[in-house]
Design an enzyme around this catalytic site. Structure first.
Site, PDB file in Angstrom:
ATOM      1  CG  PHE A 118     116.879  97.558  31.644  1.00  0.00           C
ATOM      2  CD1 PHE A 118     117.914  97.612  32.569  1.00  0.00           C
ATOM      3  CD2 PHE A 118     115.959  96.536  31.773  1.00  0.00           C
ATOM      4  CE1 PHE A 118     118.039  96.669  33.575  1.00  0.00           C
ATOM      5  CE2 PHE A 118     116.065  95.582  32.772  1.00  0.00           C
ATOM      6  CZ  PHE A 118     117.106  95.646  33.666  1.00  0.00           C
ATOM      7  CB  CYS A 119     121.070  96.288  30.459  1.00  0.00           C
ATOM      8  SG  CYS A 119     122.517  95.207  30.424  1.00  0.00           S
ATOM      9  CB  VAL A 120     123.216  96.252  26.033  1.00  0.00           C
ATOM     10  CG1 VAL A 120     122.026  95.402  25.628  1.00  0.00           C
ATOM     11  CG2 VAL A 120     124.057  96.585  24.807  1.00  0.00           C
ATOM     12  N   GLY A 131     120.409 100.928  27.140  1.00  0.00           N
ATOM     13  CA  GLY A 131     120.863 102.277  27.458  1.00  0.00           C
ATOM     14  C   GLY A 131     122.100 102.660  26.674  1.00  0.00           C
ATOM     15  CG  LEU A 159     116.521 102.017  34.140  1.00  0.00           C
ATOM     16  CD1 LEU A 159     115.254 101.161  34.119  1.00  0.00           C
ATOM     17  CD2 LEU A 159     116.522 102.932  35.361  1.00  0.00           C
TER      18      LEU A 159
END
Length: 526
Positions: free
Chosen positions: A253-255, A257, A281
């Site tokens: 999720f975000c960083v 990812g 995401l």
């Protein structure tokens, strides 16, 4: 007529019309659509109504002037951002002497609202931050981050949580979640009804999540390479060992990812392909278009960070404080996350209500300086992660295209932190089978959209085609009502492998439970 002359002419014409309208004392006040002036006090007080209208005219004109400025794209974006900050701060609703709604409330309460507002202001001064919710209403592990499970591994960088199964059978391949190291993992486990983690467990996945340590001064020298080697790479190793499988499913999720994809590229360079699937995401891998955050990044600003908290700082590496990060993100949406609470808390004396998402938002985390500086320079500034072989991480040349996992890429249509077009750009970098889904709403609300609520909608492309131009994809996409979670769950289930009896306990002989979820690390304050 050039833009400036046209704007001047329009302004004088509209300001004159406003003044003439104000002189007609018997004229009915036109309703104001801006929610800051929606209370009837603004319409019933003619001078306040005029002031609000004049402010909106000035705000609109200044924004148009900023748009008309000539120069390079980044300079214009910075001017627009600065003007918008000034405009939002100058709203008459933000000041007691100009806010008829707050004044009326003070009279109705005999000054109690002002006294209460001063109490809330003083409490926030002592806390060192603006209150956006009632923090006393929440406690991590009590009424947020309550999914049942155990910490099955820990080192200096993270704790690994495994969750108790909620089904009699689970998919053979385990499921690892890598949250961002900015903020804490329980955005994915706020309440049972809006927990993405619980949703995955309910759908038969043996779920693990990384809970990052909140860095203190002893962690100030951490580097990007050290974090990749000792966190996601270690987590993958432990999850596979516990589950006794050769592959797992992964989500970032975000960083989270960004760092997960980097770790998988490192493993690919080592000849390993442990991920059967990769869910990203609101994640940036291509940093060419980073939206509003781009205005904060240039060579001078990155160099300044490197000289103050980076590995080469004359004073030694330092920490980027969580409070600084939190303030920066709040001022990306100042009306919603700053001035709204200034007015409500201090001018009206209304304590903010309990809201789990905003409690999480205020539970900030620090970052080690060298890690942060590396991230800024090599991604946001130089955009090197997308270039095959350009970066060396953990001793390996990184090539995202070498990752063979199937990929589910999600973007939020109104995301101001990871513009959906930037999330879509990952479709052009990763070479495995791919599915891109676009959800409604923003960076957090778009992701945390429980299937049971059946809210919002999402878009899926036609025939699985992923053209280079994201707008071409959108034009051919089909909108579906409800949450994207169901679409993702079907996709993830297809990569989970055969069903088998759920384990009776978390961990394994080698990795026995250390403590109950959510563990100690998530409770560490910044």
């Amino acid at each position: 007529m050039d833009a400036w002359t046209r704007l001047q002419s329009q302004y004088l014409e509209q300001a004159t019309a406003l003044w003439n309208e104000a002189l007609q004392k018997d004229a009915a006040a036109a309703p104001l659509k801006d929610r800051r002036f929606a209370n009837k006090a603004w319409s019933e007080d003619q001078s306040a109504h005029f002031l609000a209208q004049l402010y909106l005219l000035n705000a609109r004109t200044l924004s148009e002037m900023a748009e008309a400025v000539q120069g390079d794209a980044k300079a214009r974006a910075r001017i627009k951002f600065a003007v918008q900050q000034m405009v939002d701060a100058a709203a008459p609703s933000n000041y007691l002497a100009l806010n008829p709604e707050a004044q009326r409330l003070a009279l109705e309460t005999g000054g109690e609202s002002i006294a209460k507002g001063l109490q809330l202001l003083w409490a926030d001064v002592r806390r060192g931050k603006l209150s956006q919710t009632d923090d006393s209403a929440f406690e991590v592990g009590k009424n947020v981050a309550t999914s049942e499970g155990s910490v099955v591994f820990e080192n200096d960088y993270f704790q690994l949580l495994e969750y108790k199964p909620l089904t009699k059978e689970v998919h053979e391949k385990p499921f690892l979640i890598v949250p961002p190291f900015i903020n804490k993992f329980y955005i994915l486990d706020l309440q049972p009804e809006n927990s993405l983690i619980r949703y995955a467990v309910e759908n038969g996945h043996r779920a693990f999540v990384m809970s990052w340590r909140n860095p203190d001064e002893s962690c100030a020298a951490w580097t990007w390479d050290e974090l990749v080697e000792n966190a996601p790479l270690k987590a993958i190793e432990v999850v596979l060992a516990i589950a006794g499988t050769k592959q797992l499913n992964t989500l970032g999720f975000c960083v989270g990812g960004t760092i997960l994809a980097t770790a998988l590229a490192v493993l690919a360079a080592r000849g390993q392909q442990p991920a059967a699937s990769l869910t990203l995401l609101t994640t940036l891998l291509d940093f060419e278009h980073t939206g509003i955050l781009d205005i904060f990044v240039d060579e001078q600003s990155v160099k300044l960070r490197e000289l103050t908290i980076g590995a080469e700082s004359p004073k030694g590496p330092g920490l980027l404080k969580g409070s600084e990060l939190a303030q920066t993100f709040s001022f990306l949406r100042p009306n919603d996350l700053v001035w709204n609470y200034v007015v409500g808390n201090y001018l009206k004396g209304e304590a903010p209500p309990a809201f789990d998402l905003l409690y999480w938002n205020g539970d900030s985390t620090n970052l080690s300086g060298p890690l942060y500086c590396w991230y800024l320079r090599h991604t946001y500034l130089q955009n090197e992660l997308k270039q095959p072989g350009k970066l060396t991480v953990c001793g390996e040349k990184v090539d995202l295209g070498a990752i063979k996992a199937s990929v589910y890429i999600y973007g939020s249509r109104e995301d101001h932190i990871v513009p959906w077009e930037a999330a879509y750009a990952s479709t052009q970098l990763l070479k495995g089978p791919k599915r891109f889904v676009l959800g409604a709403s923003g960076h957090i609300a778009g992701v945390i959209n429980p299937a049971s609520k059946n809210k919002r909608s999402f878009w899926v492309g036609k025939d699985g085609k992923l053209p280079q131009d994201p707008q071409a994809w959108l034009q051919a996409a089909t909108e579906t009502p409800g949450s994207w979670w169901r679409d993702w769950s079907v996709w993830l289930g297809g990569h989970g492998g055969a069903l088998k009896a759920a384990p009776k306990a978390q961990g394994s002989r080698k990795y026995s439970p250390i403590e109950s979820a959510p563990g100690r690390y998530v409770k560490q304050p910044a």
